[in-house]
Design a protein around this motif. Structure first.
Motif, short mmCIF file in Angstrom:
data_model
loop_
_atom_site.label_atom_id
_atom_site.label_comp_id
_atom_site.label_asym_id
_atom_site.label_seq_id
_atom_site.Cartn_x
_atom_site.Cartn_y
_atom_site.Cartn_z
N ALA B 184 69.88 16.31 47.13
CA ALA B 184 69.88 16.59 48.57
C ALA B 184 71.23 16.25 49.18
CB ALA B 184 68.77 15.80 49.26
N ALA B 185 71.82 15.12 48.76
CA ALA B 185 73.13 14.74 49.29
C ALA B 185 74.17 15.78 48.92
CB ALA B 185 73.53 13.36 48.74
N THR B 186 74.14 16.22 47.68
CA THR B 186 75.07 17.26 47.23
C THR B 186 74.90 18.54 48.03
OG1 THR B 186 75.01 16.36 44.99
CG2 THR B 186 75.84 18.62 45.24
N ALA B 187 73.63 18.95 48.17
CA ALA B 187 73.34 20.21 48.87
C ALA B 187 73.76 20.13 50.34
CB ALA B 187 71.85 20.53 48.75
N LEU B 188 73.42 19.00 50.99
CA LEU B 188 73.78 18.85 52.40
C LEU B 188 75.30 18.85 52.59
CD1 LEU B 188 71.27 16.15 53.72
CD2 LEU B 188 71.44 18.53 54.45
N ALA B 189 75.99 18.19 51.65
CA ALA B 189 77.45 18.08 51.78
C ALA B 189 78.11 19.46 51.71
CB ALA B 189 78.01 17.18 50.68
N GLU B 190 77.42 20.40 51.08
CA GLU B 190 77.96 21.76 50.99
C GLU B 190 77.89 22.48 52.34
OE1 GLU B 190 79.53 23.02 48.55
OE2 GLU B 190 79.08 21.57 46.95
N LEU B 191 77.25 21.85 53.31
CA LEU B 191 77.24 22.41 54.67
C LEU B 191 78.41 21.89 55.49
CD1 LEU B 191 73.39 22.20 55.41
CD2 LEU B 191 74.70 24.18 54.62
N THR B 192 79.34 21.19 54.81
CA THR B 192 80.56 20.76 55.48
C THR B 192 81.77 21.36 54.76
OG1 THR B 192 80.86 18.76 54.14
CG2 THR B 192 79.52 18.54 56.12
#
Lengths: 199, 199
Positions: B184-192
DNA sequence: GTCTATACACCGATAGAC
DNA sequence: GTCTATCGGTGTATAGAC
């Protein structure tokens, strides 16, 4: 051949779902359920040993019908992002079509955690298996592969749908939910790469 | 100056939280609560007009203390992925430290959706505001910016924590939960993206 | 103010007529 | 098999002694 008792059990389960959907699990007394089903109270205990037995059936039979991993039927000509977006949008549409039902499912799941933990565990492990298969299929059809273990991605997807359900039930904000679904599809898709390439 | 009545109300609220945590909202009768608080039944109705009035207070006061957006205190020298991962891990640790409490919070939130929808809405909009501020701060400290509206990312984060909570409460699978948090952290970070760059 | 005792509604479950 | 009537228990709330 269905016996009369089995018909009665099915009718009571359906009535129970309607009561839980409309007024919540705490209002789903045996009296409320038989009233909804148009039966007498004694008929309930002719079909079921106890209220607990009906709740067991509600959890195993009704929660089992829930489709947590909704992926569109036609997979051709889409990217993995589009596929995930279409799947999540489909689930959101389903939620918006029958919010009371999804609320009832969430309520039953939460009840199961406390009252029948082994049933809840079995149910969610079933969700994970289905979602895992769906995500593998989606990757295969789009020429991609997951950079995290697929059961992890599946569990992430299930957590997402549960969370999206709860938050939408709270504020019924369609625009925000659609925006979240789009962001989630984008974010999840970043956990895949074109097949054959390194991470 | 605290009146005796207010002390009594506070004691009853705390007792109610303990009962809900230990045995669920459905077991939190006035009798169970006063027994936990070591009072007589009549004292309850001296402090509260009704059980509903206490439940109102439980929702507004206790749910308000929930910190849905947990970001670590020290932000220096980390990437956005590390920051999100540390935050989510912190929440997961909190959940594992006191699962009964988080289960109670989830149960209260679900009850509020049905019984006090306007309180639930207000509570979740508060969660969103806090998470929005936290995510903006996180991006700022890591020299990145969000490629989706920050309230959308915040809502996604809240949905995630709710979903992760429910699924972990179901199977208590620590390894799987940690794996999901990392993904989830990896996936969310891809929104930055790095600040100043195009999407 | 704080207690015991109690009113009254509803709960799950069952007995017994038909 | 299906009903009405009822059991014993628990729920919220209150009356009235102290």
């Amino acid at each position: 051949m269905r016996t009369s008792v089995e018909n009665r059990r099915a009718a009571l389960v359906e009535a129970a779902v309607r009561v839980v959907s409309a007024r919540g699990l705490s209002a789903a007394s045996t009296r409320a359920i038989v009233a909804e089903a148009g039966m007498s109270l004694a008929s309930f205990h002719y079909a079921f040993e106890s209220r607990d037995e009906l709740l067991d059936l509600l959890i195993t039979e009704v929660l089992a019908k829930e489709e947590k991993a909704v992926l569109p039927d036609r997979l051709e000509g889409r990217t993995i992002t589009e596929l995930l977006h279409a799947g999540l949008t489909g689930y959101l549409d389903h939620l918006r079509t029958d919010p009371a039902h999804e609320q009832a499912m969430l309520e039953l799941a939460q009840f199961a955690v406390r009252a029948r933990p082994e049933l809840a565990r079995e149910q969610y492990s079933q969700y994970t298996r289905i979602a895992t298969a769906a995500l593998e299929l989606a990757a295969h059809h789009t020429g991609t592969r997951w950079t995290v273990p697929v059961p992890t991605a599946a569990r992430l997807l299930i957590s997402l749908t549960d969370g999206i359900t709860l938050t939408w039930l709270v504020d019924r904000d369609d625009d925000l939910a659609e925006s979240v679904v789009a962001a989630a599809a984008t974010a999840l898709a970043e956990l895949t790469v074109a097949d054959g390439r390194p991470d």
